[in-house]
Motif scaffolding. Structure first.
Motif, PDB file in Angstrom:
ATOM      1  N   ALA A 244       0.830  -1.204   0.000  1.00  0.00           N
ATOM      2  CA  ALA A 244       0.000   0.000   0.000  1.00  0.00           C
ATOM      3  C   ALA A 244       0.866   1.257   0.000  1.00  0.00           C
ATOM      4  CB  ALA A 244      -0.931   0.003   1.215  1.00  0.00           C
ATOM      5  N   LEU A 245       1.934   1.248   0.789  1.00  0.00           N
ATOM      6  CA  LEU A 245       2.831   2.399   0.846  1.00  0.00           C
ATOM      7  C   LEU A 245       3.501   2.632  -0.508  1.00  0.00           C
ATOM      8  CD1 LEU A 245       4.549   1.809   4.313  1.00  0.00           C
ATOM      9  CD2 LEU A 245       3.161   3.795   3.680  1.00  0.00           C
ATOM     10  N   GLY A 246       3.993   1.551  -1.124  1.00  0.00           N
ATOM     11  CA  GLY A 246       4.705   1.705  -2.386  1.00  0.00           C
ATOM     12  C   GLY A 246       3.803   2.020  -3.563  1.00  0.00           C
ATOM     13  N   TYR A 247       2.707   1.262  -3.686  1.00  0.00           N
ATOM     14  CA  TYR A 247       1.869   1.385  -4.886  1.00  0.00           C
ATOM     15  C   TYR A 247       0.950   2.601  -4.839  1.00  0.00           C
ATOM     16  CZ  TYR A 247      -0.863  -0.176  -8.895  1.00  0.00           C
ATOM     17  OH  TYR A 247      -1.472  -0.262 -10.129  1.00  0.00           O
ATOM     18  N   TRP A 248       0.336   2.847  -3.696  1.00  0.00           N
ATOM     19  CA  TRP A 248      -0.670   3.914  -3.628  1.00  0.00           C
ATOM     20  C   TRP A 248      -0.119   5.257  -3.151  1.00  0.00           C
ATOM     21  CZ3 TRP A 248      -4.671   0.171  -1.123  1.00  0.00           C
ATOM     22  CH2 TRP A 248      -5.311  -0.544  -2.141  1.00  0.00           C
ATOM     23  N   ILE A 249       1.055   5.245  -2.517  1.00  0.00           N
ATOM     24  CA  ILE A 249       1.655   6.506  -2.051  1.00  0.00           C
ATOM     25  C   ILE A 249       2.958   6.787  -2.793  1.00  0.00           C
ATOM     26  CG2 ILE A 249       2.671   7.718  -0.079  1.00  0.00           C
ATOM     27  CD1 ILE A 249       0.656   6.306   1.708  1.00  0.00           C
ATOM     28  N   GLY A 250       3.814   5.768  -2.913  1.00  0.00           N
ATOM     29  CA  GLY A 250       5.107   5.967  -3.555  1.00  0.00           C
ATOM     30  C   GLY A 250       5.028   6.270  -5.038  1.00  0.00           C
ATOM     31  N   ILE A 251       4.224   5.500  -5.780  1.00  0.00           N
ATOM     32  CA  ILE A 251       4.159   5.682  -7.239  1.00  0.00           C
ATOM     33  C   ILE A 251       3.632   7.066  -7.633  1.00  0.00           C
ATOM     34  CG2 ILE A 251       2.960   4.898  -9.324  1.00  0.00           C
ATOM     35  CD1 ILE A 251       3.378   2.071  -8.440  1.00  0.00           C
ATOM     36  N   PRO A 252       2.488   7.527  -7.090  1.00  0.00           N
ATOM     37  CA  PRO A 252       2.030   8.879  -7.454  1.00  0.00           C
ATOM     38  C   PRO A 252       3.045   9.958  -7.067  1.00  0.00           C
ATOM     39  CG  PRO A 252       0.287   7.665  -6.353  1.00  0.00           C
ATOM     40  CD  PRO A 252       1.528   6.865  -6.190  1.00  0.00           C
ATOM     41  N   SER A 253       3.666   9.819  -5.893  1.00  0.00           N
ATOM     42  CA  SER A 253       4.606  10.827  -5.422  1.00  0.00           C
ATOM     43  C   SER A 253       5.870  10.855  -6.273  1.00  0.00           C
ATOM     44  CB  SER A 253       4.985  10.565  -3.961  1.00  0.00           C
ATOM     45  OG  SER A 253       3.839  10.527  -3.143  1.00  0.00           O
ATOM     46  N   LEU A 254       6.400   9.666  -6.629  1.00  0.00           N
ATOM     47  CA  LEU A 254       7.597   9.607  -7.465  1.00  0.00           C
ATOM     48  C   LEU A 254       7.318  10.145  -8.861  1.00  0.00           C
ATOM     49  CD1 LEU A 254      10.568   8.577  -7.385  1.00  0.00           C
ATOM     50  CD2 LEU A 254       9.731   6.502  -8.500  1.00  0.00           C
ATOM     51  N   SER A 255       6.132   9.843  -9.389  1.00  0.00           N
ATOM     52  CA  SER A 255       5.753  10.354 -10.708  1.00  0.00           C
ATOM     53  C   SER A 255       5.691  11.873 -10.708  1.00  0.00           C
ATOM     54  CB  SER A 255       4.390   9.778 -11.121  1.00  0.00           C
ATOM     55  OG  SER A 255       4.416   8.375 -11.148  1.00  0.00           O
ATOM     56  N   LYS A 256       5.165  12.430  -9.639  1.00  0.00           N
ATOM     57  CA  LYS A 256       5.087  13.893  -9.537  1.00  0.00           C
ATOM     58  C   LYS A 256       6.472  14.509  -9.409  1.00  0.00           C
ATOM     59  CE  LYS A 256       2.943  17.614  -6.855  1.00  0.00           C
ATOM     60  NZ  LYS A 256       2.084  17.942  -5.684  1.00  0.00           N
ATOM     61  N   MET A 257       7.360  13.863  -8.640  1.00  0.00           N
ATOM     62  CA  MET A 257       8.696  14.405  -8.414  1.00  0.00           C
ATOM     63  C   MET A 257       9.565  14.341  -9.670  1.00  0.00           C
ATOM     64  SD  MET A 257      11.506  13.316  -5.503  1.00  0.00           S
ATOM     65  CE  MET A 257      12.078  11.842  -6.346  1.00  0.00           C
ATOM     66  N   LEU A 258       9.500  13.210 -10.389  1.00  0.00           N
ATOM     67  CA  LEU A 258      10.383  13.021 -11.539  1.00  0.00           C
ATOM     68  C   LEU A 258       9.741  13.439 -12.862  1.00  0.00           C
ATOM     69  CD1 LEU A 258      11.986   9.544 -10.724  1.00  0.00           C
ATOM     70  CD2 LEU A 258      12.913  11.815 -10.273  1.00  0.00           C
ATOM     71  N   GLY A 259       8.426  13.238 -12.984  1.00  0.00           N
ATOM     72  CA  GLY A 259       7.766  13.531 -14.259  1.00  0.00           C
ATOM     73  C   GLY A 259       6.855  14.735 -14.229  1.00  0.00           C
ATOM     74  N   ASN A 260       6.239  14.970 -13.054  1.00  0.00           N
ATOM     75  CA  ASN A 260       5.345  16.112 -12.856  1.00  0.00           C
ATOM     76  C   ASN A 260       4.270  16.213 -13.928  1.00  0.00           C
ATOM     77  OD1 ASN A 260       4.439  18.301 -11.360  1.00  0.00           O
ATOM     78  ND2 ASN A 260       5.601  19.784 -12.583  1.00  0.00           N
ATOM     79  N   SER A 261       3.659  15.061 -14.270  1.00  0.00           N
ATOM     80  CA  SER A 261       2.577  15.070 -15.260  1.00  0.00           C
ATOM     81  C   SER A 261       1.708  13.836 -15.053  1.00  0.00           C
ATOM     82  CB  SER A 261       3.130  15.070 -16.682  1.00  0.00           C
ATOM     83  OG  SER A 261       3.736  13.838 -16.985  1.00  0.00           O
ATOM     84  N   PRO A 262       0.423  13.935 -15.415  1.00  0.00           N
ATOM     85  CA  PRO A 262      -0.455  12.761 -15.299  1.00  0.00           C
ATOM     86  C   PRO A 262       0.029  11.594 -16.152  1.00  0.00           C
ATOM     87  CG  PRO A 262      -1.732  14.769 -15.631  1.00  0.00           C
ATOM     88  CD  PRO A 262      -0.304  15.129 -15.866  1.00  0.00           C
ATOM     89  N   SER A 263       0.630  11.891 -17.301  1.00  0.00           N
ATOM     90  CA  SER A 263       1.090  10.821 -18.183  1.00  0.00           C
ATOM     91  C   SER A 263       2.217  10.020 -17.540  1.00  0.00           C
ATOM     92  CB  SER A 263       1.551  11.388 -19.522  1.00  0.00           C
ATOM     93  OG  SER A 263       2.631  12.288 -19.346  1.00  0.00           O
ATOM     94  N   ALA A 264       3.081  10.688 -16.755  1.00  0.00           N
ATOM     95  CA  ALA A 264       4.169   9.980 -16.075  1.00  0.00           C
ATOM     96  C   ALA A 264       3.603   8.953 -15.106  1.00  0.00           C
ATOM     97  CB  ALA A 264       5.065  10.977 -15.343  1.00  0.00           C
ATOM     98  N   TYR A 265       2.588   9.366 -14.373  1.00  0.00           N
ATOM     99  CA  TYR A 265       1.934   8.446 -13.437  1.00  0.00           C
ATOM    100  C   TYR A 265       1.271   7.288 -14.187  1.00  0.00           C
ATOM    101  CZ  TYR A 265      -1.573   6.704 -10.158  1.00  0.00           C
ATOM    102  OH  TYR A 265      -2.362   5.891  -9.396  1.00  0.00           O
ATOM    103  N   SER A 266       0.569   7.609 -15.277  1.00  0.00           N
ATOM    104  CA  SER A 266      -0.127   6.583 -16.059  1.00  0.00           C
ATOM    105  C   SER A 266       0.857   5.568 -16.625  1.00  0.00           C
ATOM    106  CB  SER A 266      -0.918   7.232 -17.203  1.00  0.00           C
ATOM    107  OG  SER A 266      -1.874   8.127 -16.698  1.00  0.00           O
ATOM    108  N   TYR A 267       1.987   6.057 -17.139  1.00  0.00           N
ATOM    109  CA  TYR A 267       2.963   5.148 -17.741  1.00  0.00           C
ATOM    110  C   TYR A 267       3.641   4.274 -16.681  1.00  0.00           C
ATOM    111  CZ  TYR A 267       2.551   7.835 -22.077  1.00  0.00           C
ATOM    112  OH  TYR A 267       2.082   8.430 -23.213  1.00  0.00           O
ATOM    113  N   LEU A 268       3.846   4.822 -15.477  1.00  0.00           N
ATOM    114  CA  LEU A 268       4.453   4.020 -14.416  1.00  0.00           C
ATOM    115  C   LEU A 268       3.498   2.916 -13.961  1.00  0.00           C
ATOM    116  CD1 LEU A 268       6.824   3.454 -12.636  1.00  0.00           C
ATOM    117  CD2 LEU A 268       6.086   5.266 -11.073  1.00  0.00           C
TER     118      LEU A 268
END
Length: 418
Positions: A244-268
């Protein structure tokens, strides 16, 4: 590769084919329902908090009536239970477009709808899981669970795209109608399958005469006796804190930090889905002799992937690491249901499944609450590395406990079967 693990060979069997049709129908309908439900909530309220409330309402029933659903699914005729539950869900789902047409649909009504459907499904899921061993031979259970897991992953990947396309062609209310039909179609396919193992009438009568507390105590005693099964279930719940920590909190947060776009989150997310699917189509077909150890190996693979994800310097590395991390998911999602179905007495499968789901859900909820309480969304690297190390520790501890268990005198029913 043996035929009993080959998905295409399995689909040549009539019962497997019908169960697969039933699962596919349900999964695709669920994807459309989730899209339609959440979109309506956003459209009506514009609040992300209301969306979270609807999701919470759909998951909360598992804690309240989950074990009850397992008890009664073991007492009742499973095919009849699935038919009744699916019919009720179909009617409930249809209330949304009816209220929408008459301009009576509100956010509270959608929250209530999600909760009631969640309650009904608490009775349907253990009945369906307990029914599978009645329709296929024991040596087909792993292959069938692998096939159903593959279908689940494909549906989760394709479902949103299909739903998004449909919303451009038809009103959102139509998606509820399709979901309602999928429930009925799923029940029809289950009804058409022919059991090859029939539960003795005296066992059903014996179970139905027990009290609710006696039923739960019986399962507790059984799991205490089947130590490897109980340890694996507890380990699953503890591991889910990390997931839960990695998938639901880590993935959105890392996508925002490195990609800063909805597409980055979607692709991850897509990289996770693709990794899990590829793993299922390869590793999922291997014979899993010691399924408890296989589940623990899955914990370790995902945990290692989380640690590596925490070191990603850009989104491209994150996509690659996410793909590799997901290779551990099918090991758990195939081995765990197959272990329950193979090791558990038929008259207890529904209760054991419900207990497993309750423990797993408790782990997920704990992880989400922990992440929110510690405000970890702003520290994705810390989330991934700490969650990954924790998951690896869970894997090592429970593999050690399972090894100690094998050194003690064997008391489980597995010896009698073998």
């Amino acid at each position: 590769m043996k035929d009993r693990y080959h998905y295409l060979k399995l689909l040549k069997e009539r019962n497997v084919r019908l169960l697969w049709y039933s699962t596919t129908s349900n999964l695709l309908g669920d994807q459309l329902h989730e899209i339609a439900l959440l979109w309506l909530v956003l459209q009506m309220s514009g609040s992300g908090n209301h969306v979270a409330l609807v999701m919470l309402a759909s998951r909360t029933p598992l804690f309240i009536v989950g074990l009850m659903g397992g008890v009664y699914s073991d007492r009742w005729n499973k095919i009849r239970t699935i038919t009744i539950v699916n019919t009720i869900c179909s009617v409930l789902v249809l209330t949304a477009p009816v209220l929408y047409i008459f301009n009576m649909l509100t956010v509270p009504s959608l929250v209530s709808l999600a909760a009631v459907i969640g309650i009904a499904r608490c009775f349907g899921f253990p009945a369906y899981s307990g029914l599978i061993p009645d329709f296929v031979e024991k040596n087909r259970l792993q292959g069938l669970n692998g096939l159903l897991d593959t279908t689940k992953r494909v549906a989760r990947s394709m479902g949103p795209a299909w739903g998004g396309t449909l919303t451009k062609i038809v009103p959102v209310a139509v998606l509820f109608v399709i979901d309602a039909l999928s429930y009925l179609l799923s029940a029809v396919f289950v009804k058409a399958a022919k059991p090859i193992h029939v539960e003795p009438a005296e066992e059903t009568t014996k179970t139905s005469k027990k009290s609710f507390a006696e039923d739960l105590f019986e399962v507790w005693q059984y799991i205490k006796k089947e130590k490897s099964l109980g340890l694996t279930m507890i380990g699953f719940g503890l591991y889910n804190v990390a997931y839960a920590l990695g998938y639901w909190i880590g993935i959105p947060s890392l996508s925002k930090m490195l990609g800063n776009s909805p597409s980055a989150y979607s692709y991850l997310i897509a990289s996770f889905g693709l990794g899990g699917l590829i793993a299922n189509l390869t590793i999922g077909k291997w014979k899993m002799t010691n399924k408890s150890v296989v589940v623990c190996i899955g914990f370790a693979i995902v945990g290692s992937g989380f640690v590596i994800l925490g070191t990603a310097s850009n989104m491209y590395w994150a996509y690659a690491f996410g793909f590799c991390c997901a290779f551990g998911l099918p090991l758990m999602d195939i081995a765990m249901p197959a272990k329950i179905q193979e090791d558990t007495k038929r008259e207890m499968i529904g209760r054991v499944f419900s207990l497993w789901r309750t423990l797993a859900e408790a782990g997920l909820t704990t992880g989400l609450l922990l992440g929110s309480f510690l405000n970890l969304a702003n520290h994705p690297r810390v989330v991934f590395i700490s969650a990954g190390i924790y998951a690896i520790c869970v894997a090592l501890v429970f593999m050690g406990l399972l090894k100690l268990r094998t050194k003690t005198p064997e008391t489980s029913t597995e010896r009698n079967v073998q």
